[in-house]
Scaffold this motif. Structure first.
Motif, PDB file in Angstrom:
ATOM      1  N   GLY A 188      24.701  28.929 -14.501  1.00 40.51           N
ATOM      2  CA  GLY A 188      23.623  28.484 -13.620  1.00 40.51           C
ATOM      3  C   GLY A 188      24.052  28.478 -12.164  1.00 40.51           C
ATOM      4  N   SER A 189      23.154  27.991 -11.311  1.00 38.27           N
ATOM      5  CA  SER A 189      23.419  27.943  -9.869  1.00 38.27           C
ATOM      6  C   SER A 189      24.723  27.223  -9.578  1.00 38.27           C
ATOM      7  N   HIS A 220      23.787  33.430  -7.461  1.00 43.65           N
ATOM      8  CA  HIS A 220      23.618  34.163  -8.730  1.00 43.65           C
ATOM      9  C   HIS A 220      24.037  35.604  -8.464  1.00 43.65           C
ATOM     10  N   ARG A 240      21.564  34.269 -13.136  1.00 45.76           N
ATOM     11  CA  ARG A 240      20.359  34.561 -13.917  1.00 45.76           C
ATOM     12  C   ARG A 240      19.211  34.895 -12.968  1.00 45.76           C
ATOM     13  N   HIS A 242      14.981  33.946 -12.227  1.00 49.56           N
ATOM     14  CA  HIS A 242      14.050  32.841 -12.447  1.00 49.56           C
ATOM     15  C   HIS A 242      12.614  33.316 -12.299  1.00 49.56           C
ATOM     16  N   TYR A 244      10.388  31.870 -10.497  1.00 48.08           N
ATOM     17  CA  TYR A 244       9.913  31.760  -9.105  1.00 48.08           C
ATOM     18  C   TYR A 244      10.321  32.952  -8.242  1.00 48.08           C
ATOM     19  N   ASN A 271      22.939  25.191 -16.377  1.00 47.40           N
ATOM     20  CA  ASN A 271      22.074  25.204 -15.203  1.00 47.40           C
ATOM     21  C   ASN A 271      22.461  24.066 -14.272  1.00 47.40           C
ATOM     22  N   ALA A 272      21.977  24.161 -13.057  1.00 46.47           N
ATOM     23  CA  ALA A 272      22.087  23.041 -12.118  1.00 46.47           C
ATOM     24  C   ALA A 272      20.751  22.326 -12.158  1.00 46.47           C
ATOM     25  N   TYR A 348      15.648  18.016 -20.672  1.00 42.59           N
ATOM     26  CA  TYR A 348      15.542  18.833 -19.457  1.00 42.59           C
ATOM     27  C   TYR A 348      14.079  19.256 -19.284  1.00 42.59           C
ATOM     28  N   PHE A 356      11.068  22.017  -4.673  1.00 44.05           N
ATOM     29  CA  PHE A 356      11.577  20.882  -5.446  1.00 44.05           C
ATOM     30  C   PHE A 356      10.415  19.915  -5.698  1.00 44.05           C
ATOM     31  N   GLY A 374      14.866  21.117 -13.621  1.00 46.82           N
ATOM     32  CA  GLY A 374      15.333  22.364 -13.028  1.00 46.82           C
ATOM     33  C   GLY A 374      14.277  23.443 -13.142  1.00 46.82           C
ATOM     34  N   SER A 376      14.824  26.632 -14.781  1.00 52.63           N
ATOM     35  CA  SER A 376      15.290  27.732 -15.637  1.00 52.63           C
ATOM     36  C   SER A 376      15.430  27.267 -17.085  1.00 52.63           C
ATOM     37  N   HIS A 414      19.274  23.755  -1.942  1.00 50.90           N
ATOM     38  CA  HIS A 414      20.005  24.748  -2.736  1.00 50.90           C
ATOM     39  C   HIS A 414      21.466  24.834  -2.302  1.00 50.90           C
TER      40      HIS A 414
HETATM   41  O1  R1P Z   1      18.666  26.661 -13.151  1.00 55.19           O
HETATM   42  P1  R1P Z   1      19.684  27.283 -12.257  1.00 55.19           P
HETATM   43  O2  R1P Z   1      19.656  28.755 -12.295  1.00 55.19           O
HETATM   44  O3  R1P Z   1      21.047  26.729 -12.529  1.00 55.19           O
HETATM   45  O4  R1P Z   1      19.303  26.882 -10.757  1.00 55.19           O
HETATM   46  C1  R1P Z   1      18.791  25.638 -10.336  1.00 55.19           C
HETATM   47  O5  R1P Z   1      19.162  25.499  -9.007  1.00 55.19           O
HETATM   48  C2  R1P Z   1      18.194  26.136  -8.163  1.00 55.19           C
HETATM   49  C3  R1P Z   1      17.765  25.154  -7.121  1.00 55.19           C
HETATM   50  O6  R1P Z   1      18.832  24.790  -6.307  1.00 55.19           O
HETATM   51  C4  R1P Z   1      17.039  26.489  -9.062  1.00 55.19           C
HETATM   52  O7  R1P Z   1      17.067  27.848  -9.353  1.00 55.19           O
HETATM   53  C5  R1P Z   1      17.294  25.654 -10.264  1.00 55.19           C
HETATM   54  O8  R1P Z   1      16.718  26.188 -11.434  1.00 55.19           O
END
Ligand code: R1P
Ligand code: GUN
Length: 492
Positions: A188-189, A220, A240, A242, A244, A271-272, A348, A356, A374, A376, A414
């Motif tokens: 993830g992020s 990413h 990955r 997303h 969005y 993921n974050a 989640y 956000f 999150g 994703s 972010h």
């Molecule tokens: O879910 P990952 O890809 O970890 O990323 C998370 O972090 C990003 C926001 O900072 C968003 O894309 C959120 O989904």
């Protein structure tokens, strides 16, 4: 007379061969859904579809009376083999020859019936003439997942990517690698450095792989890192894509189908996420017990469109109970303390992003039992489930979601997410490595069968069995936030 005798023997042998060949295709299809039989000539001249249809057992006459798996619902090819063996014996031995006429009459009637089913009910031509298609007339699909001209659903009439496209993706990757990955990992992020754990790796950029969507978000990198980790062959996604970013949910889950085609059986998703559960702190790692998929609830689901039935479970109506595999979660909970990882657990929520959450949205998420939020994961997990891949997932809590009273929240950005990710990821190396290693001893992917569902229901009645293995989470149940409400925790 002699001429008739020879003709009867030839008929019996032909019938027997056709039945045996049908049995062969049936068996091949069972173990390899992509197997293409010689008689699959075109979309309308095909026997493979027919062989898996409801008409392929008991000529479809017992459908609705007997369960399709009942041993009494005998496949047509077995009836055919028995019939033609008896027919041959009677012809050769010339005993019970009085049976030949009724047998021939029955066989003609069955042929007319099957001709009717194939040509007028299903409207396909099966050269083996003994089966039918499993799909209804109005939703017959080609192998590439496209609807025939007769049917036009108003929404998503075709799949964005076809089975052939996924195969092309897999073929491209297979060409480049010498290992056979059994484990998939998604970083993830800010968690991209997890891919550094992969040894003897080769990198394949997403942009090289046909049909693979390319990451457009910072943090990413957009490449597959394929090699070995914890004694397992792995394919790791360094980044990955997303929803969005503008991708269709079938595109953002394409790498999961690619993994499935490569033979991946276990998936680790990371993921974050923003912490919604007030007892969490930035830097915590949360084991995902379940998700609430707001995009899915709004009708944005990667499985919308023609069902890709040749993948794993291939279920049209996919059961999501235990999609965060219970056994893998238990293993994670056991291993975490050994590696100094204090593992939280929770639900989640996927929101569409890229904005956000508002304070009111966070309040709402908290009220409905969400622990982390999150943008994703849920679509990937749905498709992994569809492919029969066992999944475990973690959220790194990078920030606490905005407090309802704050005017500006610096941690929810972010760049702050990425910074925290790269700061703490190293702490999880040993844990993730041993977790991946533990998959060696795990069995085949669990299909969403009734007993798993039953098991989970029983579990929810008997309170949270996970609490036995959780050390630090006992505190959570005493906090007052709705996210910690036992009814949510016990549900899994
Ligand atoms: O879910 P990952 O890809 O970890 O990323 C998370 O972090 C990003 C926001 O900072 C968003 O894309 C959120 O989904
Ligand atoms: N939606 C959402 N995604 C995140 N990813 C990392 N932090 C957050 C957050 O607070 N909200």
């Amino acid at each position: 007379m002699n001429y008739l005798h020879t003709l009867r023997i030839l008929t019996a042998l032909t019938g027997l061969s056709v039945s045996l060949y049908t049995a062969y295709i049936y068996r091949q299809k069972l173990y390899n859904p992509d197997y293409k039989a010689l008689c699959d000539i075109s979309e309308t001249i095909s026997c493979s579809d027919a062989i898996r249809s409801r008409y392929s057992k008991g000529f479809g006459l017992l459908d609705g009376i007997l369960d399709s798996d009942s041993i009494l619902n005998i496949p047509n090819f077995i009836l055919g083999i028995i019939f033609f063996i008896l027919y041959s014996l009677v012809t050769v031995t010339e005993y019970f020859t009085f049976l030949l006429l009724p047998a021939a009459t029955i066989s003609v009637c069955i042929s007319i019936y099957l001709f009717y089913i194939l040509n007028l009910v299903m409207k396909i031509h099966c050269l083996l003439m003994s089966q039918g298609v499993k799909r209804r007339r109005s939703t017959r699909l080609s192998s590439s997942g496209y609807y025939s001209k007769r049917t036009k659903p108003t929404q998503c009439p075709t799949n964005i990517l076809s089975v052939e496209n996924f195969q092309e993706m897999a073929d491209y990757v297979k060409e480049k690698i010498s290992v056979k990955p059994e484990v998939g990992i998604i970083c993830g992020s800010g968690l991209g450095t997890l891919s550094d754990l992969v040894k003897d790796s080769i990198d394949i950029l997403y942009e090289e792989v046909p049909h693979m969507p390319v990451s457009t978000v910072e943090g990413h990198e957009g490449k597959f890192v394929i090699g070995s980790l914890g004694g397992m062959d792995v394919i790791c996604m360094k980044g990955r894509v997303h929803h969005y970013e503008g991708y269709h949910s079938q595109q953002l889950t394409a790498p999961i189908r690619l993994m499935s085609r490569l033979g991946v059986k276990y998936l680790v998703v990371t993921n974050a996420a923003g912490g919604v559960n007030k007892s969490f702190s930035p830097g915590d790692l949360m084991l995902i017990k379940d998700h609430i998929n707001f995009l899915g609830l709004a009708g944005i689901n990667p499985l919308i469109g023609p069902n890709l039935s040749t993948f794993g479970t291939g279920e049209r109506f996919l059961q999501m109970v235990n999609c965060y595999d219970k056994e893998m979660r238990e293993t994670a909970l056991e291993l975490a303390p050994k590696h100094g990882v204090s593992l939280q657990q929770g639900v989640y929520a996927l929101i569409g992003g890229p904005s956000f959450e508002t304070p009111a949205e966070i309040k709402f998420l908290n009220l409905i039992g969400v622990d982390a939020v999150g943008m994703s994961t849920a679509p990937e997990v749905i498709v992994a489930r569809h492919c029969g891949i066992r999944t475990v997932a973690f959220s790194l809590i990078t920030n606490m979601s905005v407090h309802p009273d704050s005017v500006h929240d610096e941690s929810t950005s972010h760049s702050a997410v990425l910074a925290l990710g790269s700061e703490v990821t190293g702490k999880f190396s040993g844990f993730i490595t041993e977790l991946v290693s533990s998959f060696k001893s795990k069995g085949m992917p669990l299909q969403p069968e009734a007993d798993v569902f039953h098991d989970t229901l029983m579990e929810s009645c008997n309170n949270d069995v996970m609490s036995k293995t959780v050390n630090n989470n006992t505190e959570l149940s005493s906090t007052t936030t709705p996210a910690d409400d036992n009814s949510m925790q016990d549900n899994h």
